[in-house]
Design a protein around this motif. Structure first.
Motif, short mmCIF file in Angstrom:
data_model
loop_
_atom_site.label_atom_id
_atom_site.label_comp_id
_atom_site.label_asym_id
_atom_site.label_seq_id
_atom_site.Cartn_x
_atom_site.Cartn_y
_atom_site.Cartn_z
N ILE B 36 0.85 -1.18 0.00
CA ILE B 36 0.00 0.00 0.00
C ILE B 36 0.89 1.24 0.00
O ILE B 36 1.68 1.44 0.93
CB ILE B 36 -0.94 -0.01 1.23
CG1 ILE B 36 -1.87 -1.22 1.13
CG2 ILE B 36 -1.74 1.28 1.30
CD1 ILE B 36 -2.64 -1.50 2.38
N GLN B 40 -2.50 6.28 0.42
CA GLN B 40 -3.62 5.63 -0.28
C GLN B 40 -4.76 5.32 0.70
O GLN B 40 -4.53 5.05 1.88
CB GLN B 40 -3.14 4.33 -0.93
CG GLN B 40 -4.10 3.83 -1.99
CD GLN B 40 -3.47 2.71 -2.81
OE1 GLN B 40 -2.97 1.73 -2.28
NE2 GLN B 40 -3.50 2.87 -4.13
N VAL B 42 -7.58 2.68 1.21
CA VAL B 42 -7.91 1.34 0.74
C VAL B 42 -9.12 0.82 1.50
O VAL B 42 -9.17 0.90 2.73
CB VAL B 42 -6.72 0.39 0.97
CG1 VAL B 42 -7.01 -0.98 0.38
CG2 VAL B 42 -5.44 0.97 0.39
N ALA B 225 -12.84 5.14 -0.99
CA ALA B 225 -11.53 4.57 -1.30
C ALA B 225 -10.95 5.00 -2.63
O ALA B 225 -11.66 5.35 -3.57
CB ALA B 225 -11.63 3.04 -1.25
N ASP B 226 -9.59 4.95 -2.69
CA ASP B 226 -8.87 5.07 -3.97
C ASP B 226 -8.75 3.68 -4.57
O ASP B 226 -8.52 3.54 -5.76
CB ASP B 226 -7.43 5.55 -3.73
CG ASP B 226 -7.37 6.86 -2.99
OD1 ASP B 226 -8.28 7.68 -3.17
OD2 ASP B 226 -6.42 7.04 -2.20
N ARG B 227 -8.81 2.70 -3.69
CA ARG B 227 -8.50 1.34 -4.14
C ARG B 227 -9.36 0.38 -3.34
O ARG B 227 -9.52 0.54 -2.12
CB ARG B 227 -7.03 1.09 -3.85
CG ARG B 227 -6.52 -0.30 -4.20
CD ARG B 227 -5.07 -0.36 -3.78
NE ARG B 227 -4.45 -1.64 -4.03
CZ ARG B 227 -3.25 -1.97 -3.58
NH1 ARG B 227 -2.55 -1.09 -2.86
NH2 ARG B 227 -2.74 -3.16 -3.83
N ILE B 228 -9.90 -0.60 -4.05
CA ILE B 228 -10.73 -1.61 -3.39
C ILE B 228 -10.00 -2.94 -3.45
O ILE B 228 -9.48 -3.33 -4.51
CB ILE B 228 -12.09 -1.76 -4.13
CG1 ILE B 228 -12.85 -0.44 -4.21
CG2 ILE B 228 -12.93 -2.87 -3.50
CD1 ILE B 228 -13.56 -0.03 -2.97
N LEU B 229 -9.97 -3.61 -2.31
CA LEU B 229 -9.45 -4.98 -2.30
C LEU B 229 -10.60 -5.89 -1.92
O LEU B 229 -11.28 -5.65 -0.92
CB LEU B 229 -8.34 -5.13 -1.25
CG LEU B 229 -7.06 -4.33 -1.47
CD1 LEU B 229 -6.15 -4.47 -0.26
CD2 LEU B 229 -6.36 -4.81 -2.73
N ASP B 239 -8.52 -6.39 -7.11
CA ASP B 239 -7.71 -5.29 -6.62
C ASP B 239 -7.75 -4.19 -7.67
O ASP B 239 -7.25 -4.38 -8.78
CB ASP B 239 -6.26 -5.78 -6.40
CG ASP B 239 -5.33 -4.68 -5.93
OD1 ASP B 239 -5.76 -3.51 -5.84
OD2 ASP B 239 -4.16 -5.00 -5.63
N GLY B 240 -8.39 -3.09 -7.36
CA GLY B 240 -8.42 -2.04 -8.37
C GLY B 240 -9.15 -0.81 -7.89
O GLY B 240 -9.58 -0.73 -6.74
N ALA B 241 -9.29 0.15 -8.79
CA ALA B 241 -10.01 1.38 -8.47
C ALA B 241 -11.50 1.05 -8.29
O ALA B 241 -12.00 0.10 -8.89
CB ALA B 241 -9.82 2.38 -9.60
N VAL B 245 -13.75 -2.05 -9.99
CA VAL B 245 -14.14 -3.19 -9.18
C VAL B 245 -15.66 -3.31 -9.07
O VAL B 245 -16.22 -4.40 -9.14
CB VAL B 245 -13.50 -3.11 -7.77
CG1 VAL B 245 -14.07 -4.19 -6.85
CG2 VAL B 245 -11.99 -3.23 -7.87
#
Lengths: 219, 265
Positions: B36, B40, B42, B225-229, B239-241, B245
């Motif tokens: 990470i 960021q 997440v 979020a900027d990023r999703i897991l 794993d992405g924006a 996702v």
């Protein structure tokens, strides 16, 4: 009944009261210290301290307080350790009640939720800080009512020291009965005095409880 | 010298390498790798028991790992062989831990301390501020989370949403580089959820803190979020924006979870 008899009774009771109060206060202080030392020892990180604490707690809870006091007074001299009756009485009562108190301390500390320990970890507290500032202030008020009961038990159990020749209230009442042949009066007075001591302890514990949790009393 | 700085700058804030964790023989994480970058935001999504919360808990050192390594901006948290890692000794791990803050699902406020002291005491005990300074900072933070008037109340006198904000203020008071949120909205009324979102966004703007957030609320994750897991059985399956996702996930488990039609291969 003459005034002489009454003043004799009063003198006896006061002398006995002194011993009973000394035993109760000193015994309670010792019990309090033992309760914390061994109650926390019971949840120590070090196995040796845990085992030692468990041994103390179970030994003193599992045997009679009479026998413990007899041991301290009559049996220890065989090992070259001679204690005065008062010291033997204080030690016996304090160590016995301390063992019960240790379990109170342990359960109060363990009753503090896991979330509190985890919050302390997340806030980067040391173990000491966690205990001193978070766990103990929450656990201590929980201990107080049971400590009060223990103190009352100690006060009442203190009458056994008459068996090792300490002249507490019970002993004085007996002596008075032997001297005068009166039975009702000395034991009635003894009962009342014990009850007044009980009320004193009750009042003391209430005051400490009020000091320990001010927020709960703010009615 | 310039190269050194570049290396330092390119270090991820959190680096989880080949981490495995099992509870009572049941594997929760199995050879997980995750990096990470600094700053960021997440969101960790996935079914219950998929290992999301475990990741937060092991970063906070509430759990230890069975294998692998965790690094905070390049600084390892474990010593010894990778197959038998051992958490650094207390003194050293505290230095790493001081960079991480966590807001718990059930807040974990201290019930015997008033709101102000809940926020001030950690600063004092961590040696970050004296009493007056810590209290001033606590007042400022309470203003920021909109609870300026509640400083002298006990946590039990607050609503769930207010407790949540105190917990956030308390975590912020220690100025962590990484903030972990374990289901920050699950104990709140739906109306309060957007308040928390606004608050987190404000914190990000002000401090640039790296944030990891476990949630079950898709909409919240999407906006935050900027990023999703997306986790399933201890593995990252998506794993992405957020836009990618949520609209076009490539893994069928994610599609099923989001109620999207499953793609035949």
């Amino acid at each position: 009944m003459t005034e002489l008899v009454l003043s004799d009774l009063l003198r006896s009771v006061l002398r006995g009261l002194e011993i009973t109060v000394i035993l109760t206060i000193s015994g309670s202080i010792l019990a309090f210290v033992c309760a914390f030392v061994f109650g926390l020892g019971r949840v120590s990180r070090w196995r040796f301290i845990r085992v030692f604490s468990v041994c103390y707690i179970e030994l003193f809870r599992g045997t009679s307080v009479f026998v413990q006091v007899f041991w301290l007074y009559y049996a220890l001299p065989a090992f070259g350790l001679l204690l005065s009756p008062l010291l033997a009485g204080i030690l016996g009562l304090g160590l016995n009640v301390g063992a019960y108190g240790a379990e109170v301390v342990r359960s109060a500390v363990q009753a503090t939720g896991r979330d509190q320990y985890e919050a302390c970890c997340a806030l980067n507290f040391t173990r000491y800080q966690t205990f001193r500032y978070i766990i103990l202030p929450q656990a201590f008020p929980r201990m107080l009512p049971v400590f009060g009961n223990n103190m009352v038990e100690l006060m009442k159990a203190s009458s056994i020291v008459s068996l090792i020749s300490l002249s507490d209230i019970t002993f004085q009442a007996q002596q008075f009965r032997i001297r005068t042949g009166q039975t009702f009066l000395p034991f009635a007075v003894t009962l009342i005095v014990y009850f007044i001591l009980y009320l004193g302890i009750l009042f003391f514990i209430r005051s400490v409880t009020r000091l320990a949790n001010p927020q709960k009393v703010k009615v | 010298m310039i190269i050194m700085e570049q290396i330092a700058a390119s270090r991820p804030m959190v680096q989880i390498s080949d981490v495995s964790k099992a509870f009572n023989g049941i594997s929760v994480l199995d050879g997980l790798n995750l990096e990470i970058p600094i700053g960021q935001k997440v969101a960790l999504l996935g079914p219950s028991g998929s290992g999301k919360t475990t990741i937060l808990r092991l970063l906070m050192t509430l759990e230890t790992i069975d294998a692998g390594q965790v690094r905070i901006e390049g600084v390892p948290m474990y010593e010894g062989a990778p197959d038998a890692p051992c958490l650094l000794p207390e003194g050293q791990i505290r230095a790493v831990r001081s960079r991480i803050g966590m807001v718990f699902q059930h807040f974990g406020l201290f019930p015997h301390l008033n709101v102000l002291n809940n926020i001030a005491l950690p600063q004092i005990l961590n040696g970050q501020a004296g009493k007056t300074e810590a209290e001033n900072r606590a007042h400022e933070l309470l203003q920021m989370v909109g609870l300026g008037e509640k400083a002298y109340l006990l946590p039990d006198q607050l609503s769930g949403g207010q407790k949540q904000r105190v917990a956030i203020a308390r975590a912020l008071a220690l100025q962590p580089d990484i903030l972990l949120f374990d289901e920050p909205t699950s104990a709140l009324d739906p109306q309060r959820v957007s308040d928390v979102l606004d608050l987190l966004n404000m914190i990000c703007r002000k401090t640039g803190t790296t944030m990891l957030l476990v949630t079950h609320e898709m909409e919240f994750a999407r906006q935050f979020a900027d990023r999703i897991l997306f986790f399933d059985h201890g593995q990252i399956v998506e794993d992405g924006a957020p836009d990618v996702v949520f609209t076009n996930p490539k893994d069928n488990r994610t599609r099923a979870f989001l109620g999207l039609p499953v793609i035949d291969v």
